[in-house]
Design a protein around this motif. Structure first.
Motif, PDB file in Angstrom:
ATOM      1  N   LEU A 111       0.830  -1.211   0.000  1.00 18.68           N
ATOM      2  CA  LEU A 111       0.000   0.000   0.000  1.00 18.68           C
ATOM      3  C   LEU A 111       0.863   1.258   0.000  1.00 18.68           C
ATOM      4  O   LEU A 111       0.616   2.199  -0.762  1.00 18.68           O
ATOM      5  CB  LEU A 111      -0.935   0.010   1.208  1.00 18.68           C
ATOM      6  CG  LEU A 111      -2.112  -0.947   1.166  1.00 18.68           C
ATOM      7  CD1 LEU A 111      -2.879  -0.918   2.485  1.00 18.68           C
ATOM      8  CD2 LEU A 111      -3.041  -0.600   0.014  1.00 18.68           C
ATOM      9  N   TRP A 112       1.868   1.296   0.874  1.00 20.51           N
ATOM     10  CA  TRP A 112       2.741   2.466   0.956  1.00 20.51           C
ATOM     11  C   TRP A 112       3.526   2.662  -0.339  1.00 20.51           C
ATOM     12  O   TRP A 112       3.697   3.791  -0.811  1.00 20.51           O
ATOM     13  CB  TRP A 112       3.702   2.339   2.144  1.00 20.51           C
ATOM     14  CG  TRP A 112       3.044   2.707   3.436  1.00 20.51           C
ATOM     15  CD1 TRP A 112       2.548   1.865   4.378  1.00 20.51           C
ATOM     16  CD2 TRP A 112       2.776   4.030   3.900  1.00 20.51           C
ATOM     17  NE1 TRP A 112       2.003   2.568   5.402  1.00 20.51           N
ATOM     18  CE2 TRP A 112       2.129   3.915   5.141  1.00 20.51           C
ATOM     19  CE3 TRP A 112       3.006   5.307   3.392  1.00 20.51           C
ATOM     20  CZ2 TRP A 112       1.722   5.014   5.887  1.00 20.51           C
ATOM     21  CZ3 TRP A 112       2.603   6.404   4.150  1.00 20.51           C
ATOM     22  CH2 TRP A 112       1.968   6.254   5.364  1.00 20.51           C
ATOM     23  N   GLU A 113       4.016   1.569  -0.916  1.00 18.78           N
ATOM     24  CA  GLU A 113       4.766   1.683  -2.169  1.00 18.78           C
ATOM     25  C   GLU A 113       3.874   2.203  -3.296  1.00 18.78           C
ATOM     26  O   GLU A 113       4.313   3.028  -4.093  1.00 18.78           O
ATOM     27  CB  GLU A 113       5.383   0.337  -2.540  1.00 18.78           C
ATOM     28  CG  GLU A 113       6.556  -0.031  -1.667  1.00 18.78           C
ATOM     29  CD  GLU A 113       7.096  -1.425  -1.924  1.00 18.78           C
ATOM     30  OE1 GLU A 113       6.417  -2.236  -2.605  1.00 18.78           O
ATOM     31  OE2 GLU A 113       8.192  -1.722  -1.422  1.00 18.78           O
ATOM     32  N   SER A 114       2.616   1.753  -3.348  1.00 20.08           N
ATOM     33  CA  SER A 114       1.715   2.254  -4.394  1.00 20.08           C
ATOM     34  C   SER A 114       1.409   3.739  -4.176  1.00 20.08           C
ATOM     35  O   SER A 114       1.319   4.502  -5.145  1.00 20.08           O
ATOM     36  CB  SER A 114       0.428   1.438  -4.451  1.00 20.08           C
ATOM     37  OG  SER A 114      -0.354   1.638  -3.287  1.00 20.08           O
ATOM     38  N   MET A 115       1.273   4.164  -2.914  1.00 18.15           N
ATOM     39  CA  MET A 115       1.044   5.589  -2.642  1.00 18.15           C
ATOM     40  C   MET A 115       2.254   6.421  -3.047  1.00 18.15           C
ATOM     41  O   MET A 115       2.112   7.529  -3.588  1.00 18.15           O
ATOM     42  CB  MET A 115       0.709   5.816  -1.166  1.00 18.15           C
ATOM     43  CG  MET A 115      -0.693   5.373  -0.808  1.00 18.15           C
ATOM     44  SD  MET A 115      -1.231   5.870   0.835  1.00 18.15           S
ATOM     45  CE  MET A 115      -0.122   4.959   1.886  1.00 18.15           C
TER      46      MET A 115
END
Length: 162
Positions: free
Chosen positions: A144-148
């Motif tokens: 999730l953090w990497e996609s954000m």
């Protein structure tokens, strides 16, 4: 509020009757298997080598204390049979006992591993499985953090900030 996702403890939707899910039912991909003379699971690897070599091993604290030279039957006396996978992958025998089992359920998906010892041929049978989209909570949060971060970097590039 009705949850539209299946419960991790059941594989039924909210409208279907609740049936406890089995770790080995409705598999979406093949099992990973391995057969070997030594266990893959670290939990009993060093003790198994000692049992085979005739060296003393630590006695299970539930039945005593100290060290003892044990036969395979003595050493495996407290292990249980896995009725879901009772057969040996090496010889096909049914005289097996499970010494290692771990399962993880996360967001309705599962991962598990099991290793049994055949008491006839003394070979270990390893079986493991993971649902295709399984991710631990840590892996899920990281994705999730990497996609954000990727979204923000793209937004900054479009706006000419980076």
């Amino acid at each position: 509020v009705v949850n539209s996702f299946p419960s991790p403890l059941t594989m039924a939707s909210p409208s279907e009757p609740t049936v406890p899910a089995s770790y080995c039912s409705s598999l979406q991909t093949d099992l990973t298997t391995h057969v070997g003379a030594a266990p893959r699971a670290v939990v009993h690897a060093s003790e198994w080598a000692k049992v085979i070599a005739g060296e003393p091993v630590e006695i299970n604290p539930s039945i005593g204390h100290g060290f003892k030279v044990m036969t395979v039957d003595e050493y495996t006396a407290l292990w249980k049979r896995n009725d879901d996978f009772p057969d040996c992958l090496a010889c096909g025998g049914m005289n097996t006992k499970e010494h290692h089992f771990v399962q993880t359920w996360c967001r309705g998906l599962r991962r598990w591993e099991s290793e049994t010892l055949c008491l006839d041929c003394h070979m270990f049978s390893w079986r493991s499985y993971a649902d295709p989209d399984f991710a631990t909570p840590e892996e899920h949060e990281k994705a999730l953090w990497e996609s954000m971060l990727i979204e923000q970097a793209e937004k900054n590039r479009v706006e000419g900030r980076a």
